[in-house]
Structure formats: structure tokens, C-alpha cells
Design an enzyme around this catalytic site. Structure first.
Site, PDB file in Angstrom:
ATOM      1  N   HIS A  41       5.592   9.902  -5.103  1.00 36.39           N
ATOM      2  CA  HIS A  41       5.297   8.597  -4.482  1.00 36.39           C
ATOM      3  C   HIS A  41       3.789   8.631  -4.206  1.00 36.39           C
ATOM      4  O   HIS A  41       3.339   8.795  -3.069  1.00 36.39           O
ATOM      5  CB  HIS A  41       6.109   8.453  -3.194  1.00 36.39           C
ATOM      6  N   ARG A  86       8.021  -1.495   2.993  1.00 38.06           N
ATOM      7  CA  ARG A  86       6.573  -1.262   3.058  1.00 38.06           C
ATOM      8  C   ARG A  86       5.887  -1.324   1.692  1.00 38.06           C
ATOM      9  O   ARG A  86       4.877  -2.003   1.514  1.00 38.06           O
ATOM     10  CB  ARG A  86       6.285   0.129   3.656  1.00 38.06           C
ATOM     11  N   THR A  87       6.437  -0.570   0.715  1.00 40.09           N
ATOM     12  CA  THR A  87       5.730  -0.429  -0.561  1.00 40.09           C
ATOM     13  C   THR A  87       5.690  -1.762  -1.301  1.00 40.09           C
ATOM     14  O   THR A  87       4.640  -2.158  -1.820  1.00 40.09           O
ATOM     15  CB  THR A  87       6.404   0.667  -1.410  1.00 40.09           C
ATOM     16  N   ARG A 120       9.355   1.017  -9.030  1.00 41.06           N
ATOM     17  CA  ARG A 120      10.120   1.995  -8.240  1.00 41.06           C
ATOM     18  C   ARG A 120      11.479   2.168  -8.906  1.00 41.06           C
ATOM     19  O   ARG A 120      12.113   1.176  -9.305  1.00 41.06           O
ATOM     20  CB  ARG A 120      10.309   1.516  -6.798  1.00 41.06           C
ATOM     21  N   LYS A 144      23.806  -6.701 -16.561  1.00 42.36           N
ATOM     22  CA  LYS A 144      24.637  -6.985 -17.748  1.00 42.36           C
ATOM     23  C   LYS A 144      24.533  -5.855 -18.757  1.00 42.36           C
ATOM     24  O   LYS A 144      24.945  -6.010 -19.912  1.00 42.36           O
ATOM     25  CB  LYS A 144      24.171  -8.290 -18.403  1.00 42.36           C
TER      26      LYS A 144
HETATM   27  N1   CP Z   1       7.405   4.614   2.740  1.00 42.19           N
HETATM   28  C1   CP Z   1       8.099   3.830   1.887  1.00 42.19           C
HETATM   29  O1   CP Z   1       8.103   4.031   0.666  1.00 42.19           O
HETATM   30  O2   CP Z   1       8.785   2.819   2.502  1.00 42.19           O
HETATM   31  P1   CP Z   1       9.659   1.715   1.730  1.00 42.19           P
HETATM   32  O3   CP Z   1      10.838   2.436   1.113  1.00 42.19           O
HETATM   33  O4   CP Z   1      10.068   0.715   2.787  1.00 42.19           O
HETATM   34  O5   CP Z   1       8.801   1.104   0.658  1.00 42.19           O
END
Ligand code: CP
Length: 313
Positions: free
Chosen positions: A131, A53-54, A103, A81
């Protein structure tokens, strides 16, 4: 602000401003007039952890705003590496990106990276820490569905201890003057619970009583370090959301899940698919709008700071 690192750095007015702009994007998500917003800007997505999603929504958001978007395949990068996170960031920074979406599995890693680069950094999830765009998209979903984002009773259920989504939502819902209840096994509650300003329940039936919003969370086995891992059957029996447990919430309570969801573990599939109660697909839709708004606002700040410092835009 230059970066979006966490809800903890935002005040209620920042949150409302961002949601107001996201509302406009949500009403006209694919309008080609948006293509000017990030025209000439470069966005690099660096995901050191899996995402559906993100990553997809940040990429679409950037493209709909006219940015040049590059997804770094971190699994295929020179990290393998032995290159460090910071050296990787400095390398990409030398290519003059305007926006870095990051992320990372370690809490604090995105904040550290933001101190080393010129680009505006957006936290797409760092370890168990925050998040922020997830909490903002959840807030937009609630505000559109409930007509307000204050004086609501919000239950966050399941594996709170390992969840950055829970942490960002607890902070955001508190800042906007909602009541937050955490429901789950004591072994999956965070240690410093007293500082969070929440009520805690071990029973779904008690915790869900008369709430407006029910947020379900996945068991984050990848963060459990070999500690307590409940059996799926037992977990679903006690904490999985089904029609009987949901009947304790208000009749018009909405059901949310940030995804990825494990049907039959934390949520019954029929509840997840019930369009009268579940807003899970709306959350995904609002994710694109919130990320468009976040990048729009950071790009405005970036342009202003470049004008002030005499850097060509
Ligand atoms: N909600 C969320 O962060 O989903 P993903 O890990 O698929 O990005």
C-alpha cells in the site's frame, strides 16, 4: 518510473523527491493554481475492495490537480457477470485514461493489470502485498512531526501478517535507515521475518521501550481464512495501546493508525483522540498531499514519454 506499484521499487532519493513535493502540496492543499497540473487528464479509480480514506483522498487529489476523475462502482460493474480483471482493465484502457488508481484483494493483481494498459497505474492496496501511498503519507507525517526521517525507532504493532500497510512501511523505514520493531502475537507475524531486517517482540512493554513512533494496526479478520482469530478482550489486554503501554515509549513518541480503527480492540479511544500524541488525523490530511505529489510526478513522466514517442499530449 511509469507506475507506482510498491515501495520496493523506489530508492531513498525517489522517496525524498516525492515527499518534498508532497510537503509543498500539504502547505497549500487547495490553491487553485494546482488545477493546471492534471488539466486535460483523465483519472479512473477502480476499487475492488472497500475504502474510505484512500478512495476519497485520491478523488480529491485528482480534482484539486484539475483531472477529470471517474470513480468506477466496481460492485455494480460487469465483474459481477463474470468479466475478468484484465478484460475490465482493457475495456477501460480503450477509453484512454491517463491514470488508473487500483485497489484489489489479491496480492500482485495491480502489477499484472499495469502490464496490460497504457495509463500510469497507482497501487491503492493489493491484498497483503503493498500500500505504497499509505507508507508515503505515514513517512510525510513522521518527517513533518519529528523533523527527520532517519535514525528513528519505529514500532509497528498488531496484525503484521495480513497487513500491506506494515509491509510497505517496513520497506520504506528500512530504506530511509530507521530501526523497525514488530510487536504482536507470533501467530500474526509474517513467515519470512528473517528477511525483513527487523526486531520482533511478543510484549508491548518490551517492544515499545524508547521508540519514537508507535504504529497501530487493525486485526484484518477478512484475510484470516478461518485461522487464528483472537478474542477482542484478550487482544486488547495484551496488545491494545493504552496509556500504560504507551508510557514505555519516549515521552514525545507519536501514535499512528492507518485506519480504519477499531477502538477498544487495538487502541484505546482516549489515546486515539489525544491530540498531543495521536497524529491519526494528520495522516489523513497528508494522504491527499502525497497522492497529489504521486500523480503529479507520474503525469510528468507520462508527458515526457509521449513527447519522446511522438504521441500528442
Ligand atoms: N488506510 C486505508 O487504506 O484506509 P481505507 O481502507 O479506508 O482506504
Amino acid at each position: 518510473a511509469k507506475h507506482l506499484l510498491g515501495i520496493e521499487h523506489l530508492n531513498p532519493s525517489d522517496i525524498s523527491t516525492l515527499l518534498d513535493l508532497a510537503d509543498q502540496y500539504a502547505d497549500r492543499p487547495t490553491d487553485i493554481a494546482h488545477r493546471n497540473v492534471l488539466a486535460g487528464m483523465t483519472q479512473i479509480n477502480m476499487f475492488f475492495e472497500n475504502s474510505t480514506r484512500t478512495l476519497a483522498s485520491f478523488e480529491l487529489a485528482g480534482k484539486r490537480l484539475g483531472a477529470d476523475v471517474m470513480n468506477m462502482a466496481m460492485q455494480a460493474s460487469s465483474i459481477k457477470k463474470g468479466e475478468t480483471l484484465i478484460d475490465t482493465a482493457l475495456t477501460l484502457n480503450a477509453m484512454h485514461p491517463d491514470l488508473l488508481v487500483v485497489r484489489h484483494p489479491h496480492s500482485g493483481a495491480v502489477d499484472l493489470l499495469s502490464q496490460k494498459v497504457n495509463a500510469a497505474v497507482l497501487n491503492a492496496g493489493d491484498g497483503k502485498h503493498e500500500h505504497p501511498t499509505q507508507a508515503l503519507l505515514d513517512a510525510l507525517t513522521i518527517r513533518r512531526r519529528k523533523g527527520r526521517l532517519h535514525r528513528l525507532s519505529v514500532a509497528i504493532c498488531g496484525d503484521i501478517a495480513h497487513s500491506r500497510v506494515a509491509r510497505s512501511n517496513i520497506i520504506l523505514m528500512g530504506k530511509m535507515e530507521n530501526r523497525v520493531r514488530l510487536i504482536g502475537p507470533p501467530t500474526l507475524m509474517p513467515s519470512q521475518i528473517g528477511e525483513l531486517g527487523v526486531e520482533v517482540f511478543d510484549s508491548m512493554e518490551e517492544g515499545l521501550k524508547d521508540v519514537d513512533v508507535v504504529m497501530m494496526l487493525r486485526l484484518q479478520r477478512e484475510r484470516m481464512d478461518g485461522g487464528f482469530i483472537p478474542s477482542e478482550r484478550e487482544y486488547f489486554h495484551r496488545y491494545g495501546l493504552d496509556a500504560t503501554k504507551l508510557s514505555h515509549a519516549k515521552d514525545d513518541a507519536i501514535v499512528m493508525h492507518p485506519g480504519p480503527m477499531n477502538r477498544g480492540v487495538e487502541i484505546d479511544g482516549t489515546i486515539a483522540d489525544d491530540i498531543n500524541r495521536s497524529v491519526i488525523q494528520t495522516q489523513v490530511e497528508m494522504g491527499v498531499a502525497v497522492r497529489m505529489a504521486a500523480m503529479d510526478l507520474l503525469a510528468r513522466n507520462l508527458r515526457e514519454s509521449r513527447v519522446e514517442t511522438g504521441v500528442m499530449v
